[in-house]
Scaffold this active site. Sequence first.
Site, PDB file in Angstrom:
ATOM      1  CG  ASN A  92     -23.881  31.546  31.908  1.00 55.24           C
ATOM      2  OD1 ASN A  92     -24.630  32.389  31.433  1.00 55.24           O
ATOM      3  ND2 ASN A  92     -24.318  30.533  32.627  1.00 55.24           N
ATOM      4  N   GLY A 150     -25.043  25.718  26.996  1.00 57.57           N
ATOM      5  CA  GLY A 150     -25.137  25.844  25.541  1.00 57.57           C
ATOM      6  C   GLY A 150     -23.755  25.988  24.917  1.00 57.57           C
ATOM      7  CD  GLU A 197     -27.376  26.694  32.043  1.00 56.53           C
ATOM      8  OE1 GLU A 197     -26.938  26.337  33.145  1.00 56.53           O
ATOM      9  OE2 GLU A 197     -26.609  27.024  31.096  1.00 56.53           O
ATOM     10  CB  THR A 249     -25.678  10.806  31.671  1.00 56.95           C
ATOM     11  OG1 THR A 249     -26.174  11.878  32.469  1.00 56.95           O
ATOM     12  CG2 THR A 249     -25.840  11.144  30.202  1.00 56.95           C
ATOM     13  N   GLY A 282     -23.282   9.031  35.406  1.00 60.99           N
ATOM     14  CA  GLY A 282     -21.977   9.348  36.001  1.00 60.99           C
ATOM     15  C   GLY A 282     -21.006   8.195  35.828  1.00 60.99           C
ATOM     16  N   GLY A 294     -21.913   4.897  33.778  1.00 58.66           N
ATOM     17  CA  GLY A 294     -22.165   4.809  32.331  1.00 58.66           C
ATOM     18  C   GLY A 294     -23.471   5.459  31.926  1.00 58.66           C
ATOM     19  CG  ASP A 312     -13.842  19.386  37.689  1.00 60.25           C
ATOM     20  OD1 ASP A 312     -15.018  19.262  38.110  1.00 60.25           O
ATOM     21  OD2 ASP A 312     -13.415  20.436  37.178  1.00 60.25           O
ATOM     22  CB  ALA A 342     -18.081  20.311  31.165  1.00 60.09           C
ATOM     23  CB  ALA A 343     -18.988  14.579  32.753  1.00 55.32           C
ATOM     24  N   GLY A 344     -21.461  15.913  31.381  1.00 54.29           N
ATOM     25  CA  GLY A 344     -22.750  15.795  30.688  1.00 54.29           C
ATOM     26  C   GLY A 344     -22.755  16.592  29.381  1.00 54.29           C
ATOM     27  CG  ASP A 345     -22.267  20.788  29.389  1.00 57.40           C
ATOM     28  OD1 ASP A 345     -23.500  20.627  29.379  1.00 57.40           O
ATOM     29  OD2 ASP A 345     -21.701  21.610  30.124  1.00 57.40           O
ATOM     30  CB  SER A 352     -12.231  19.332  31.228  1.00 60.84           C
ATOM     31  OG  SER A 352     -13.624  19.560  31.243  1.00 60.84           O
TER      32      SER A 352
HETATM   33  P1  ADP Z   1     -23.786  15.365  34.275  1.00 57.89           P
HETATM   34  O1  ADP Z   1     -22.461  16.057  34.155  1.00 57.89           O
HETATM   35  O2  ADP Z   1     -24.842  15.979  33.403  1.00 57.89           O
HETATM   36  O3  ADP Z   1     -24.241  15.147  35.685  1.00 57.89           O
HETATM   37  P2  ADP Z   1     -22.937  12.588  34.242  1.00 57.89           P
HETATM   38  O4  ADP Z   1     -22.207  12.857  35.510  1.00 57.89           O
HETATM   39  O5  ADP Z   1     -23.975  11.521  34.262  1.00 57.89           O
HETATM   40  O6  ADP Z   1     -23.578  13.916  33.630  1.00 57.89           O
HETATM   41  O7  ADP Z   1     -21.822  12.235  33.160  1.00 57.89           O
HETATM   42  C1  ADP Z   1     -22.083  12.101  31.787  1.00 57.89           C
HETATM   43  C2  ADP Z   1     -21.392  10.878  31.247  1.00 57.89           C
HETATM   44  O8  ADP Z   1     -19.966  11.021  31.419  1.00 57.89           O
HETATM   45  C3  ADP Z   1     -21.758   9.579  31.952  1.00 57.89           C
HETATM   46  O9  ADP Z   1     -22.905   9.002  31.351  1.00 57.89           O
HETATM   47  C4  ADP Z   1     -20.506   8.751  31.725  1.00 57.89           C
HETATM   48  O10 ADP Z   1     -20.529   8.147  30.460  1.00 57.89           O
HETATM   49  C5  ADP Z   1     -19.383   9.776  31.764  1.00 57.89           C
HETATM   50  N1  ADP Z   1     -18.820   9.882  33.120  1.00 57.89           N
HETATM   51  C6  ADP Z   1     -19.109  10.803  34.066  1.00 57.89           C
HETATM   52  N2  ADP Z   1     -18.416  10.600  35.206  1.00 57.89           N
HETATM   53  C7  ADP Z   1     -17.651   9.511  34.970  1.00 57.89           C
HETATM   54  C8  ADP Z   1     -16.678   8.772  35.747  1.00 57.89           C
HETATM   55  N3  ADP Z   1     -16.356   9.122  37.001  1.00 57.89           N
HETATM   56  N4  ADP Z   1     -16.079   7.696  35.172  1.00 57.89           N
HETATM   57  C9  ADP Z   1     -16.374   7.323  33.901  1.00 57.89           C
HETATM   58  N5  ADP Z   1     -17.271   7.961  33.136  1.00 57.89           N
HETATM   59  C10 ADP Z   1     -17.908   9.045  33.641  1.00 57.89           C
END
Ligand code: ADP
Length: 297
Positions: free
Chosen positions: A10, A40, A138, A213, A215, A218, A239, A242-245, A284
Amino acid sequence: MKIVVIGSINMDYSAKVNKLPQKGETIRANEFYTTAGGKGANQAVAAKRLGADVYMIGAVGDDSAGKELCRRLEAEGVKAHGIKTVDTPSGNAMITVDVTGNNTIVVFAGANSEMNEDWLMENKNIIEEADYVIIQLEIPMETVKAAIRFSKSLDRKVILNPAPAAEMPEEIYKGLDLMTPNETELAEITRTTDIKEGAKQLLKKGVKSIVVTLGEKGSLYMDDTKEVYTNPYQVDAIDSTAAGDSFNAALAVGLSEDMSLEDALKFANAAGALTTTKLGAQASLPYRDEVNTFIKS
Ligand code: ADP
């Protein structure tokens, strides 16, 4: 190790405004950004930055956004010959963010909805050469199903990141080596907020292993014989986009390099945590050296 990502691509258009517009209102934006996204493409770029040999199968429109999206993927080193150009406009998201951080987002799947089984089969040689296949939700569910079925027929390892959460045909669960929902997705798919109970439901349906996951809490791995909770890394998160990606890509990279399960989960937690310390999606996503240094420190 070769990783193929079958998924969305996208262009995201973001405007910063003082307040979100009301119905019928026209307002001025203070800032405007055009950034590459799609789960993706994000996961493909993340896996490449973490050191894998990455192929992308997807679709873009015959427009300037489509050309730019392919150019950016190639500039990252992602092999993009599995991306087809179609008549439908490139997938995009129109994002408006106000000064307090509230937003409205309109997503148009566009070319991603043209990512069909025929195109998948035209690129079957890419899947044949891959060790790991990563898919999200997606692109059309029929294509997801076909991708899983074909990958399994070749005995490839298949990871499904069920995002955004959707109802899935039963056949999908049985073909998965790993499913990686976040807490919200798990709750939507299983209709329970009890994480272990939800993960058990997915295992019962035939998924071989689950990582939820969590957040800043852990992640939790579960299969039929064990549970592995992996502590989060402490970071100053600004922010979480994309943490999940990043997590998914890192887990695939770690497992494809034959890291132990525990090490791959740590590696993925570290990549996810690092991603939250910078603004944006692809901007990021951390590089291998950064993750290695971060884990050592
Ligand atoms: P998504 O972006 O799909 O919602 P998450 O928010 O669960 O996924 O984040 C994916 C992974 O990134 C988590 O399992 C964790 O390991 C790490 N992570 C995300 N947010 C944080 C945070 N605030 N502090 C430390 N690790 C984080």
